[in-house]
Write a protein that holds these residues in place. Structure first.
Motif, PDB file in Angstrom:
ATOM      1  N   HIS B 325       0.825  -1.219   0.000  1.00 13.70           N
ATOM      2  CA  HIS B 325       0.000   0.000   0.000  1.00 13.70           C
ATOM      3  C   HIS B 325       0.855   1.263   0.000  1.00 13.70           C
ATOM      4  O   HIS B 325       0.608   2.199  -0.757  1.00 13.70           O
ATOM      5  N   LYS B 362       1.548  16.715  -1.285  1.00 14.76           N
ATOM      6  CA  LYS B 362       1.659  16.894   0.164  1.00 14.76           C
ATOM      7  C   LYS B 362       0.666  16.008   0.913  1.00 14.76           C
ATOM      8  O   LYS B 362       0.968  15.526   2.010  1.00 14.76           O
ATOM      9  N   MET B 363      -0.506  15.801   0.351  1.00 17.13           N
ATOM     10  CA  MET B 363      -1.485  14.928   1.012  1.00 17.13           C
ATOM     11  C   MET B 363      -1.008  13.479   0.958  1.00 17.13           C
ATOM     12  O   MET B 363      -1.191  12.725   1.917  1.00 17.13           O
ATOM     13  N   VAL B 366       1.480  13.004   3.653  1.00 14.75           N
ATOM     14  CA  VAL B 366       0.778  12.808   4.932  1.00 14.75           C
ATOM     15  C   VAL B 366       0.363  11.341   5.081  1.00 14.75           C
ATOM     16  O   VAL B 366       0.591  10.711   6.114  1.00 14.75           O
ATOM     17  N   ASP B 367      -0.232  10.793   4.020  1.00 13.13           N
ATOM     18  CA  ASP B 367      -0.711   9.407   4.080  1.00 13.13           C
ATOM     19  C   ASP B 367       0.443   8.417   4.220  1.00 13.13           C
ATOM     20  O   ASP B 367       0.328   7.399   4.902  1.00 13.13           O
ATOM     21  N   SER B 370       1.671   8.538   7.759  1.00 13.89           N
ATOM     22  CA  SER B 370       0.688   7.912   8.631  1.00 13.89           C
ATOM     23  C   SER B 370       0.759   6.391   8.502  1.00 13.89           C
ATOM     24  O   SER B 370       0.697   5.665   9.497  1.00 13.89           O
ATOM     25  N   GLU B 371       0.908   5.890   7.292  1.00 11.66           N
ATOM     26  CA  GLU B 371       1.007   4.437   7.083  1.00 11.66           C
ATOM     27  C   GLU B 371       2.312   3.920   7.697  1.00 11.66           C
ATOM     28  O   GLU B 371       2.337   2.833   8.290  1.00 11.66           O
ATOM     29  N   SER B 373       3.829   5.110  10.299  1.00 11.35           N
ATOM     30  CA  SER B 373       3.617   5.090  11.742  1.00 11.35           C
ATOM     31  C   SER B 373       2.811   3.847  12.131  1.00 11.35           C
ATOM     32  O   SER B 373       3.098   3.180  13.130  1.00 11.35           O
TER      33      SER B 373
END
Lengths: 426, 426, 426
Positions: B325, B362-363, B366-367, B370-371, B373
């Motif tokens: 992913h 940029k989004m 972010v994803d 987050s993934e 993490s």
């Protein structure tokens, strides 16, 4: 005798452009250096009316070369008073305020930019409107990505092009397209494939109205006539909305029965309020996670918001960068999905209303709830076995306090909710 | 006498097409079997010049029927030498090399395909450029999804259509649109809604330039004139970029002051290098996860990459299938977001630069964070309590070794980082 | 004498429109109230042929005002018999059945809507086809988001516009665009940038065919001629597909050699079956999670499906709301990615086939597998240490039973799989 003087007058009128040319000291050089601009001016109504280079550009050549003598709206205003005033009264007249942001905090500002917020020589800005998203950009991205469009506030040539005055350019919906498009407000795309837009393509402007037909009726430069929500999609209060609605129905009634137009628009109002409710539901999920300290990362653990610091922001100043996955999902809902649903409905475009709008809104809500469930379970998973029940109650109490502190719970509600948790702990 | 011979000459010239028709043995049959093609040829400059079927298609009818006698570029080259050479010097002349990939490893290749990589009768390919993404496709998807466009390398009819020679077709930007569009390189879409494209629609090609105006100046077939990055968006080194930039400024200066053009282009160079930095940040996150064995699935646990085997690939040979992913998020950043930001800027399109480009870039970052993490926490969650500290340090040491092995840490840096972990363990 | 009567006859014919006007009792009022409609009718073939207001709208003015006297297809049918019958035989004639859904279960239905499913005065619907996605919408969204397009079943003015009869409108592909676009079926967008569409733009309809050229050959109103799959993209069985294919090859052969056309279409059939296989793989992943009780939320824990209740639905009645993240990913694959790949191939558009289609299909499969892995690991993480092996086997047995119960395992397979698990437990 009379005949002769009329003839002489006509002669002067006919020669005026030539006289203007003769008097134009910039031409010899610029026919070499910028032949395109010169040729466009020569074909323009300005040249015919004897409006030459200096009239708009001034005489300070050094300033021009440095790019400090932009031909702003105030240069055009004295001759084009009505257009200027209509423009300023419209949302276009707010272009920079909504997109430019305050330039004070950015290093390396270019000379000339200051005038957007400051009167010359005045340190206090005329306006304190700032845009957090603009403040996050590099100067280069801010220039091409933000100001190319938002400078419409101060620049007639946003739509009218620079040296031409041919009205066919500015009456073509293409002149609107270059800004009113894209994921956040695809008015151009949705008009093109609406009944209005497709009839425009097949049967002409008389049958299928274009941007100008409805938003610049009778050539008005007030493009906000008849709108019933602000540029962020927030509905006007009734007192402001009702007269605006009457204006729009009046525009529609050029082709449609007013009762039909009003019914259509009211249907779209319903779509708008239903969509706002979906948005609100998602926003609550995020604030609840914030109250529980479960956003990843939490606002305190990321670069501070340029206007609000280390706090969660989900209003019109929301960022799409330096944020968490779930917030960026909400950003898409708010800026893209909601705008497409609502503008899609008002522009009578089924695919934008339903598929690009409503379906995305609901699918993003699914994703937001799923991510929230994941974040909550993560927390539980991280807690060592045994202590988790006690810990769960403490977390709940802390979340309730946060909710109360930000005003989402009344004192009574807070007391009641707290009571429930304490009851369970006993 | 002279007059008469001139007349006779004219007569021959005038009759030539008729003579050609008369001599055309294919017509009687093909007027029945492919009337469209025949009619198009009859209206073409080729027919007028007496260039008949055999001249391009040869005489081996059996081969033609089997689809093995495609009219490749070498057929056109002898008559259209300049165009042929310009084309080959351009990126179009590399079309297959960047998209076709090596066909050796695929079963069921069709006869005739070999010639793209091999001289006839030569087993060693002329080039070893392969495309991993092509190698993953079925022959059918490879044909319509890849080669429809990438065969431009060898096929003049990619742009010129098959039997017509009408230049209005090939001078229309629509002939570029059919390949230069879509999520990975929407040049067509971004031009259409740029200032250039919208002026083209409202005021014509003289005012609003199109693809050909800037990328095929004076009718050149070298479409890569003035570009300063390769087809993957990697900037040229200065020595190659500077002369290319001078060429582009020269093209712009047909309408704009060269100083203005250069400044605009340099602003866009900045946007490019800023966007590359965002891309790089995301790529590092993924390599770090790979070093720690946290990708899900790891490269070793999925079908091997067609060129690199069971190894992480994030360069231009990156796949979008049989991956994890987080890598597929990076694929979107690299192929879609970055391309839209950079090409959007160079085509002066605010919405593509900012919203379809920069905001997505940029989004997606972010994803990706987050993934990452989530993947790290998953590992922690999986470890039994008590052993986790010891385990954490061991994992860290292994990750550092992997980083060192792939050259991302110097020997000194490796020693220092290792020291820090060991210090903590004591 | 004969001459005179012919002249008299011509005179009557020539005066007929005037007579019609004179006899038109609605005009005096409606020239005031809906001047647009009146002017369009006056310019129409209907006015010329003496077809006045009452002929289509009837005489019950009260009903008209209430919006209960829509001019449905049956009003047009008696004069336009051939078109009516062709339309009804086509997929357009099923428009409402596939999109409207049953209105019985919705409160606040408007009068007049009933007629879509019920004969007047008959309580039993003519058809029990319902659409779960429609049933989830508000009446307002259902109206603009669903019925604007799906009412094509009963409304000639979907394409023909209301009071005009100018064929240039309805022969323009724009009249198709307003419905055949968007994320779920972008036929308009993919045609525009296909070879057909771009040639249409540059060289006209004769060279580049449009929607009508291929899907309404010779003006037929049966738009489903030559299609080989249903509106959900499911291939027809061979017996139905073969004659349809022959029809399409016949249409193609207006320009192309039939053998070429057939080969192209068969290549696209391959793309279709390969894409269906990818879809199937993803669907299995979701059903397996459902068997294991791992969807988040499970169907029993969310608002029931309007047609199937608290059960997993992944067929054509699948929802995009009130579902889980992984199902909404599959919804995108099924409704968007698959449609773009397959329709992109049949419309010869490389970017839609590959990038908007195939690449998205495969990237969504990556995301679905990754989410499945996350959901499985979550379950494991949640189980207390020690009991997990026993628990794992029990879960496996329960999942096998569910699989068997829904018919995905034969009795033999079930026994065998169960045996394997029990073996391991020992």
């Amino acid at each position: 005798m009379i005949k002769l003087s009329v003839f002489a007058g006509s002669l002067v009128l006919a020669l005026m452009p030539l006289l203007a040319y003769a008097a134009e000291p910039c031409l010899p050089c610029h026919q070499e250096k910028s032949p395109g601009a010169v040729a466009q001016w020569q074909g323009s109504a300005h040249a015919k009316a004897g409006v030459g280079c200096e009239k708009c550009h001034g005489t300070d050549h050094e300033k021009m070369v440095k790019g400090e003598a932009k031909v702003g709206m105030k240069v055009c205003a004295p001759c084009h008073k009505k257009a200027y005033e209509e423009h300023r009264a419209s949302r276009h007249g707010m272009g920079l305020h909504s997109g430019w942001g305050c330039t004070r905090k950015l290093p390396d500002r270019k000379p000339g930019e200051c005038r957007f917020c400051h009167q010359e020589g005045d340190e206090a800005p005329r306006s304190d409107v700032q845009c957090a998203r603009f403040l996050k950009q590099s100067p280069e991205m801010g220039e091409i990505g933000c100001n190319y469009c938002h400078s419409v506030e101060d620049a007639c040539d946003s739509c009218h092009s620079k040296h031409m005055t041919d009205l066919k350019i500015v009456r073509d919906p293409n002149s609107c397209a270059k800004c009113h498009m894209g994921p956040d407000h695809p008015q151009w795309e949705m008009w093109q494939t609406s009944l209005h837009g497709t009839l425009n393509a097949s049967a002409g402007r008389g049958t299928g109205p274009d941007c100008q037909s409805c938003h610049m009726p009778k050539g008005s430069h007030n493009v906000s006539i008849g709108l019933t929500m602000n540029s962020g999609g927030v509905p006007y209060p009734a007192a402001k909305a009702e007269p605006a609605r009457a204006e729009m129905v009046n525009i529609c009634s050029g082709c449609h029965a007013p009762s039909f137009a009003r019914k259509e628009l009211e249907r779209n109002d319903q779509v708008r309020s239903q969509s706002l409710a979906i948005l609100k539901e998602a926003e609550q999920v995020i604030w609840d996670l914030n109250d529980r300290g479960l956003l990843d990362p939490m606002p305190a653990d990321r670069p501070p918001h340029p206007l609000s610091g280390p706090r969660l922001v989900t209003d019109s100043q929301m960022l799409y960068e330096d944020t968490s996955h779930i917030e960026r999902l909400f950003f898409k809902m708010k800026k893209y999905d909601y705008a497409r649903t609502v503008k899609g409905a008002y522009h009578q475009n089924p695919a934008y209303t339903h598929w690009y709008g409503n379906a995305e809104l609901k699918m993003d809500l699914v994703d937001i709830k799923s991510e929230a469930s994941r974040l909550k379970e993560r927390k539980k998973g991280a807690a060592p076995a045994g202590v988790s029940e006690q810990q769960g109650a403490e977390d709940e109490l802390k979340a309730l306090k946060n909710k109360f502190d930000r005003g989402a719970l009344s004192e009574d509600e807070y007391a009641k909710e707290k009571g429930k948790v304490l009851e369970k702990m006993r």
